[in-house]
Design an enzyme around this catalytic site. Structure first.
Site, PDB file in Angstrom:
ATOM      1  N   LYS A  79     -60.479  33.091  14.418  1.00  0.00           N
ATOM      2  CA  LYS A  79     -61.263  31.780  14.992  1.00  0.00           C
ATOM      3  C   LYS A  79     -61.068  31.886  16.685  1.00  0.00           C
ATOM      4  O   LYS A  79     -59.979  31.816  17.039  1.00  0.00           O
ATOM      5  CB  LYS A  79     -60.978  30.563  14.581  1.00  0.00           C
ATOM      6  CG  LYS A  79     -61.712  29.176  14.946  1.00  0.00           C
ATOM      7  CD  LYS A  79     -61.216  27.789  13.970  1.00  0.00           C
ATOM      8  CE  LYS A  79     -62.161  26.663  14.466  1.00  0.00           C
ATOM      9  NZ  LYS A  79     -61.692  25.693  13.681  1.00  0.00           N
ATOM     10  N   SER A 154     -65.396  23.236  11.358  1.00  0.00           N
ATOM     11  CA  SER A 154     -65.496  23.717  12.431  1.00  0.00           C
ATOM     12  C   SER A 154     -65.426  25.540  12.419  1.00  0.00           C
ATOM     13  O   SER A 154     -65.741  26.090  13.219  1.00  0.00           O
ATOM     14  CB  SER A 154     -64.826  23.203  13.626  1.00  0.00           C
ATOM     15  OG  SER A 154     -63.434  23.738  13.356  1.00  0.00           O
ATOM     16  N   SER A 178     -61.716  21.339   8.501  1.00  0.00           N
ATOM     17  CA  SER A 178     -62.581  22.538   9.298  1.00  0.00           C
ATOM     18  C   SER A 178     -62.149  24.037   8.672  1.00  0.00           C
ATOM     19  O   SER A 178     -62.430  24.691   9.085  1.00  0.00           O
ATOM     20  CB  SER A 178     -62.205  22.555  10.593  1.00  0.00           C
ATOM     21  OG  SER A 178     -62.854  21.672  11.361  1.00  0.00           O
TER      22      SER A 178
END
Ligand SMILES: [Mg+2]
Ligand SMILES: [Zn+2]
Lengths: 496, 497, 99
Positions: A79, A154, A178
């Protein structure tokens, strides 16, 4: 079977035994990325040369006989919120466009040391604020199951990359769901470790008291291997727990849950939940009972105020955490024409560099912390947080784990909730309590919703440092369902 | 700006003081990261992801800084918190990398203490509200504009070497009742605090390098009133003398405003060494909203009572106690002790005595000749280029009869001028009292050339011997031992006293 | 009645160093108003005697030894800076002094 369809554990074994090289494996995944990325758009940054260089270096380390872990040579996507020395790190924000950290996050550094090869940096909602990855300043990511839908958020780039076989493993961060929510809506496994079980050093902060790095994988064992590879005490993170990491790998290989006590939280379910999600959840409850678990319903009354408490605590912390993006030391600078003051340049830069959701949360947090409102908002939210922890504590006196649907609905269409923050926030209804109390929680696939044939996840919540229980239950569910389905759920996904 | 005469101001108004002192701790590494705290390094060489606030970086608290703060609290007779937290103080400023300062808010590490100071023979108890731990900011240099000051600059350049150095903030409660001694009390408090820091070994407390800074609060209330006036806060006063002067000038300024029926604005002010006056800084009328909240990146501090007790029992002798002891050992008066204290000479005198000088001599040289030199060059005693051991050696040379006082002063001159050790200076400058043979010859010559004086002495006017001794000193170019010369003269003239 | 006025949003934007246009102000005022109305639900929880939790876990006393560690080189430290002069971060003129 092609390399990209293998599990991380299989790839690690192939590389360790010399049947495949890290470079070959990386190349296969880079090719896959090249092939499907125009449709999925999971990545913000891919650099073939940097990746292959890393892979060749790992091959060399293996050749030299260096003792590496079981994932040596296995590729991973990070990420884009973890600092990486050799790749840009942007948190999907314009304010950090092109920023190259002079240091590695602990998660990144540990995985490098264990011989994992970085395929690239994945897309996210800007600064991890969102549940759809539409809030990325660069582009939206598409759900491999249905390209018109969101991959969750996210950490949507990381979930999509794994679901699209672009990467066998990826990292995410879970502040309000997330990791678990994107894992659920893309049909993969996602784990939020106990808060403090994985290091936040080098993770660009959204809400410090909630942010938790965790793994994505296509199966429970791979998630456990990744979890074990980067977790554990880090002296660089004061909130890191100085205790042994629960043996998640052992738990993932032990699918026996006979006699386990499992609680269903009454407060999760009913209005606002998609029927197909509830159906799969009820199937899962029956399945767990059939595997010998004792399932009881219990109440955690304060969970109903978890969402509002979260939307005070997280924005408050973010309003302070994001103050450092001020155009003075790094990142974007706008409007410095020689006449404007630092204060004006800060305000212009932040207005230009942050997206609307980030600005909303900064202002909300600034409001909640203001002297006249602190007690009513931030202070009260902190009390609710205590009540939620107490509810968990009481529940874990009665049962070993709690379960719920991971999300109230399956993946929603891109654009559907983009202008409706309150609707977006509901995606994290079931996941938020575990962030507030810091306990471990996982999402595993439990089938497709009847209405839309999209994946549904089961959330398994365990006490603080009870991460292994999530893996044990997750492995049991996975084993039973995969034998029923004749393979992983992902084989139902349409070809890209 | 009009000011009122100090005496008049004090007749009409009663001052209330308050002091906030920031002390940079002398830890090896910064408060929340491992960067060095060494002063004077090239710009941005003592910085890392944490103290530059790079995205993703995190703080970890320095245990020695916590320990030092607790020791300061104990030395100031404070209670130590059983449990407390760091808090974030949020405001944007370019020299503060995170745009929040990690500080403490409503849960300071130490609270409710006091410090006694002596002023004019009177003991004043200064109540301490709190002692807490925070971090320093970077340093901006303002470029362009006429003065190099912040106003009118074109832009600034920032060095973050100092960002994150541990800073202890010591806050007094309001101090009423000091009356006309307010400036001296403020100075005495700052002096005492500085000595306390030094005796604890927690800071080098160099005000000129900014490692100790005082914010001085002053308000006035009309005589007979019991309601405190609006206070101003003069920021970052960086010498003991300026602490005293800033209080005095602020009293005079506020008195003039109040006397004309004006009102005092609650604001920060800046003290200027050159004019001795303060000027307005930022108005605090529009109250800053710092949005304090508990620092989520750090966990609470719960000092182990056993640890605190151990620190308490290991505190060194505190300065006031030590002064009492030294005074007795040295046998000096209250007045002499206080003047040594005010001149910041106690430590240096003590070191000189330790190096072998008699107490009286050590005090005499440091408080006399050397104090004069320091004053002339605007330096602190400790900054004169001479060591206590060198001063001790000079007193030894006098005691052994090698030097007289005049030659001793010359020897000090030489040392201060960088000519080497006292012995080297004595050798190179030829500073040596004339020996007995030489002296006898000189005495003969002087007696022969001063018949008048010789006659007067012989006739009983012993006082006239002074002129003859003077003659000997002159003829020997100061190298004679005056006492011995006198003896010799009287002997030769057959006169006894 | 709305929980937050346009002026308050303007004040929040100023405190947060966000240059927000008049049009945007209205937009944010509406959205923040909705959100605040929703989160105000926390006020309904009876929690007078409940201690607040600032942290997820009850850890205390996490310290590091006072040891110097390698700093960044000035080149790396300044590598992301928008403007540099004399090995320092060059920033626009600073208006006033703070705290
Ligand atoms: Mg302070
Ligand atoms: Zn540092």
């Amino acid at each position: 079977m092609s390399l990209i369809h293998k599990t991380a554990a299989e790839l690690g074994a192939l590389i360790a035994s010399g049947q495949a090289s890290a470079a070959e494996v990386a190349e296969a995944h880079l090719d896959r990325i090249e092939q499907v990325e125009p449709k999925v758009r999971a990545f913000l940054h891919v650099d073939r040369e940097v990746t292959l260089e890393q892979a060749r270096a790992v091959d060399e380390r293996i050749r030299q006989g260096e003792k590496l872990g079981p994932l040596a040579g296995v590729p991973i996507a990070h990420k884009d919120i973890f600092a990486t020395r050799d790749m840009p790190t942007t948190a999907a924000s314009k304010i950090l466009e092109g920023w190259r950290p002079p240091y590695d996050a602990t998660v990144t550094a540990r995985l490098r040391k264990a011989g994992l090869v970085i395929l690239g940096k994945t897309n996210l909602d800007e600064f991890a604020m969102g549940s759809s990855t539409e809030n990325s300043a660069y582009h939206a990511t598409h759900n491999p199951w249905d390209l018109t839908r969101v991959p969750g958020g996210s950490s949507g780039g990381s979930s999509a990359a794994v679901a699209a076989y672009q990467a066998p493993l990826s990292t995410g961060t879970d502040t309000g769901g997330s990791i678990r929510q994107p894992a659920a809506v893309t049909g993969i496994v996602g784990m939020k470790p106990t808060y403090g079980g994985s290091s936040r050093y080098g993770l660009i902060a959204f809400a410090s008291s909630l942010d938790t790095p965790g793994p994505f994988a296509r199966n429970v064992m791979d998630a456990a291997l990744l979890h074990a590879a980067f977790s554990g005490h880090d002296p660089m993170d004061s909130t890191s727990i100085d205790a042994a990491v629960p043996d998640v790998v052992e738990a993932a290989s032990n699918a026996d849950i006979a006699g386990m006590r499992i609680g269903v939280v009454k407060e999760f379910g009913g209005e606002g939940y998609q029927q197909g999600v509830l159906n799969r959840f009820h199937d899962a409850v029956e399945l767990l009972e059939s595997l010998g678990a004792k399932v009881v319903e219990l109440s955690c009354p304060s969970f109903t105020t978890a969402l509002p408490a979260y939307y005070l605590i997280a924005p408050s912390e973010c309003s302070s955490n994001l103050a450092r993006f001020d155009a003075m030391r790094y990142g974007l600078r706008v409007g410095d024409d020689g006449t404007r003051s630092a204060e004006e340049v800060m305000a212009l830069t932040r207005a230009a560099g942050f997206g609307p959701e980030v600005k909303r949360r900064i202002m909300l947090g600034t409001y909640a912390l203001s002297s006249g409102y602190y007690d009513a908002y931030y202070g009260q939210a902190q009390k609710v947080r205590t009540l939620i922890s107490r509810d968990f504590e009481a529940a874990f006196h009665q049962v070993d784990v709690l379960i719920s649907p991971t999300t109230p609905t399956t993946a929603f269409p891109i654009g559907e909730r983009a202008d409706d923050p309150m609707a977006m926030y509901l995606a994290d209804l079931c996941t938020i309590p575990s962030n507030l109390s810091g306990n471990a929680a996982m999402s595993v696939p439990i089938g497709l919703a009847d209405e839309d044939n999209l994946p549904v996840g089961l959330q398994i919540m365990a006490p603080v440092l009870g991460d292994d229980r999530c893996y044990r239950v997750g492995a049991a569910v996975e084993k039973a369902l995969e034998s029923r389905w004749g393979g992983p759920l992902l084989k139902e996904a349409p070809a890209l | 700006m009009s000011v009122m005469a100090y005496d008049e101001a004090l007749e009409r108004y009663e001052p209330v003081l308050g002091l906030e002192t920031h002390v940079e701790l002398g830890t090896h590494s910064k408060m929340f990261c491992g960067c060095s705290t060494t002063f004077g390094a090239p710009p941005n060489t003592h910085v890392c992801p944490t103290c530059l606030a790079l995205p993703g970086s995190l703080p970890v608290a320095n245990e020695m800084a916590i320990e030092s703060t607790i020791r300061i609290g104990l030395a100031l007779n404070c209670s130590i918190a059983e449990w407390c937290r760091f808090a974030r103080k949020n405001y944007f400023y370019p020299d503060m990398p995170k745009n929040y300062q990690i500080s403490q808010y409503d849960e300071p590490l130490c609270f409710d203490g006091y410090l006694d100071v002596e002023v004019d023979g009177r003991t004043v108890r200064i109540e301490i509200e709190r002692v807490h731990l925070e971090e320093d900011t970077g340093k901006s240099t303002h470029v362009g504009g006429a003065t190099g000051r912040i106003q009118g600059a074109d832009y600034s350049i920032v060095d973050y070497n100092r960002a994150g150095i541990p800073l202890v903030e010591i806050v007094t409660k309001p101090i009423p009742g000091t009356d006309r001694l307010a400036p001296e009390v403020a100075r005495a408090y700052a002096t005492e605090l500085r000595e306390l820091m030094r005796s604890l070994g927690v800071s080098d407390v160099r005000m000129e390098e900014g490692s100790m800074r005082c914010d001085v609060n002053v308000s006035l209330m009309p005589r007979g009133s019991s309601e405190w006036g609006t206070r101003t806060e003069t920021k970052n006063v960086n010498s003991l003398r300026s602490v005293e002067r800033s209080v005095r000038s602020e009293i005079q300024r506020q008195a003039a405003i109040l006397a004309e029926g004006g009102r005092i604005i609650q604001e920060t002010r800046h003290f200027h060494e050159d004019t001795g006056m303060t000027t307005s800084g930022r108005s605090k009328e529009e109250a800053q909203d710092y949005r304090y909240f508990p620092e989520p990146d750090l966990v609470p501090i719960a000092p182990d009572p056993v640890w605190v007790a151990r620190l308490k029992s290991a505190l060194p002798e505190l300065p006031a106690v030590r002064r009492k002891r030294l005074q007795a050992e040295w046998g000096v008066s209250d007045h002499d002790m206080e003047s040594m204290h005010n001149a910041d000479a106690i430590e240096i005198v003590e070191a000189t005595i330790a190096a072998g000088a008699p107490a009286a001599d050590a005090r005499k040289w440091w408080m006399g000749e050397l104090a004069r030199r320091a004053n002339e060059s605007g330096k602190a005693l400790a900054d004169l280029p001479i060591t206590p051991a060198q001063v001790a050696r000079v007193t030894e040379l006098v005691a052994s009869g090698t030097l007289n006082d005049k030659l001793a002063r010359e020897a000090l001159d030489g040392v201060l001028a960088g000519e080497g050790s006292p012995d080297e200076v004595v050798a190179s400058r030829g500073l040596q009292i004339a020996d007995e043979g030489e002296l006898a010859t000189i005495v003969e010559q002087v007696l022969a050339g001063n018949a008048d004086a010789v006659e007067k002495v012989r006739s009983g006017k012993i006082a006239a011997v002074g002129a003859l001794v003077g003659g000997v000193m002159k003829a020997s170019r100061g190298k004679a031992d005056a006492a011995r010369a006198r003896e010799l003269i009287l002997e030769k003239l057959g006169v006894s006293e | 009645m709305s929980a937050i006025t346009r002026d308050e949003v303007a004040h929040l934007a100023r405190l947060s160093r966000l240059a927000i246009s008049d049009d945007e102000l209205d937009h944010y005022a509406t959205q923040l108003d909705d959100i605040i109305a929703a989160v105000a639900k926390v006020a309904e929880v009876a929690a007078e005697d409940v201690p607040p939790s600032s942290h997820a876990l009850p850890l205390t006393n996490v310290f590091r030894a006072d040891e110097v560690r390698q700093s960044l080189t000035p080149e790396l430290a300044l590598s992301g800076a928008p403007a540099v002069e004399d090995d320092r971060f060059r920033v626009p003129r600073i208006l006033g002094e703070e705290a």
